[in-house]
Design a protein around this motif. Structure first.
Motif, PDB file in Angstrom:
ATOM      1  N   LEU A 236       0.865  -1.165   0.000  1.00  0.00           N
ATOM      2  CA  LEU A 236       0.000   0.000   0.000  1.00  0.00           C
ATOM      3  C   LEU A 236       0.907   1.221   0.000  1.00  0.00           C
TER       4      LEU A 236
ATOM      5  N   CYS B 151      -9.410   4.580  -3.645  1.00  0.00           N
ATOM      6  CA  CYS B 151      -8.124   5.041  -4.184  1.00  0.00           C
ATOM      7  C   CYS B 151      -7.817   6.512  -3.907  1.00  0.00           C
TER       8      CYS B 151
ATOM      9  N   CYS C  73      -4.539   1.586  -4.409  1.00  0.00           N
ATOM     10  CA  CYS C  73      -5.514   0.711  -3.758  1.00  0.00           C
ATOM     11  C   CYS C  73      -5.602  -0.674  -4.376  1.00  0.00           C
ATOM     12  N   ASN C  74      -5.262  -0.825  -5.632  1.00  0.00           N
ATOM     13  CA  ASN C  74      -5.439  -2.118  -6.289  1.00  0.00           C
ATOM     14  C   ASN C  74      -4.441  -3.169  -5.847  1.00  0.00           C
TER      15      ASN C  74
ATOM     16  N   ASN D  42      -9.763  -1.641   4.550  1.00  0.00           N
ATOM     17  CA  ASN D  42      -9.997  -0.303   5.070  1.00  0.00           C
ATOM     18  C   ASN D  42      -8.882   0.048   6.048  1.00  0.00           C
TER      19      ASN D  42
ATOM     20  N   ASN E 224     -10.568   1.112   1.180  1.00  0.00           N
ATOM     21  CA  ASN E 224      -9.403   1.112   0.300  1.00  0.00           C
ATOM     22  C   ASN E 224      -9.792   1.238  -1.173  1.00  0.00           C
ATOM     23  N   TYR E 225     -10.910   0.656  -1.583  1.00  0.00           N
ATOM     24  CA  TYR E 225     -11.270   0.590  -2.991  1.00  0.00           C
ATOM     25  C   TYR E 225     -11.446   1.959  -3.646  1.00  0.00           C
TER      26      TYR E 225
ATOM     27  N   TRP F  10      -3.815   6.952  -3.175  1.00  0.00           N
ATOM     28  CA  TRP F  10      -2.986   5.801  -2.845  1.00  0.00           C
ATOM     29  C   TRP F  10      -3.169   4.698  -3.883  1.00  0.00           C
TER      30      TRP F  10
ATOM     31  N   SER G 183      -3.253  -3.594  -2.704  1.00  0.00           N
ATOM     32  CA  SER G 183      -3.213  -3.702  -1.253  1.00  0.00           C
ATOM     33  C   SER G 183      -4.188  -4.750  -0.723  1.00  0.00           C
TER      34      SER G 183
END
Length: 184
Positions: free
Chosen positions: A21, A80, A45-46, A52, A77-78, A43, A48
């Motif tokens: 991440l 991004c 996100c894909n 959350n 997280n999704y 960030w 990691s």
């Protein structure tokens, strides 16, 4: 038997290294925030494994901030990226040395990633130029890196045509050590 143990260790290292991440912005001298404005955190996100995390603000200047300040309790997280409104961070003066920290929602000392240091500029300052883009060089930490007392900031990508695997350079050194190879 020795080979299977080495292979299991290698698999654990590679899976942890591939699941990095990274905070892309803000960070560094070219990606700052402006006080009193809407600012963004972005960030990777894909790549990691974290669904959350809590978003915290840190500072190297203890006269500004003596401990990390959580301002987003649970960020999925999704997405991004997330917009940070001035009402979320109203008590932090313009200064440099700030960092964004992503941590476990139940234990903020379990840090997933830390941005490069950045500056919060005074209200009314210009945003970074549109040509300023995130470089992806923020340090990332994981439970394995924290336990060993190390983190990594570089990565190497190996592609086989079907996809890519990003392995932090520190992870490559560990892979070499597990397999008994010398890294040049």
């Amino acid at each position: 038997m020795k080979f299977s143990t080495a292979f299991a260790t290698l698999a654990a290292i590679v899976s942890g290294a591939a699941a990095q991440l990274t905070i892309l912005s803000p960070g560094g001298p070219d990606l700052w925030w402006v006080d009193g404005e809407v600012n963004d955190v972005t960030w990777t996100c894909n790549s990691s494994p974290y669904q959350n995390f809590t978003v915290l603000l840190g500072s190297s200047n203890t006269s500004i901030l003596t401990s990390n300040y959580a301002f987003v309790a649970e960020q999925p997280n999704y997405q991004c990226s997330v917009e940070i409104y001035s009402t979320q961070l109203t008590k932090f003066p313009p200064a440099d040395g700030y960092t964004i920290i992503f941590a476990n929602i139940l234990n903020s000392s379990d840090i997933y990633a830390t941005s490069q240091p950045f500056e919060i500029k005074a209200e009314g300052a210009q945003y970074p130029a549109s040509s300023a883009t995130p470089t992806g060089t923020a340090t990332a930490t994981s439970s394995a890196a924290s336990a060993s007392g190390s983190s990594s900031s570089g990565s190497s990508t190996q592609s086989n045509g079907a996809g890519a695997l990003a392995v932090p350079m520190g992870g490559l050194a560990m892979v070499g050590a597990v397999l008994g190879l010398a890294m040049a």
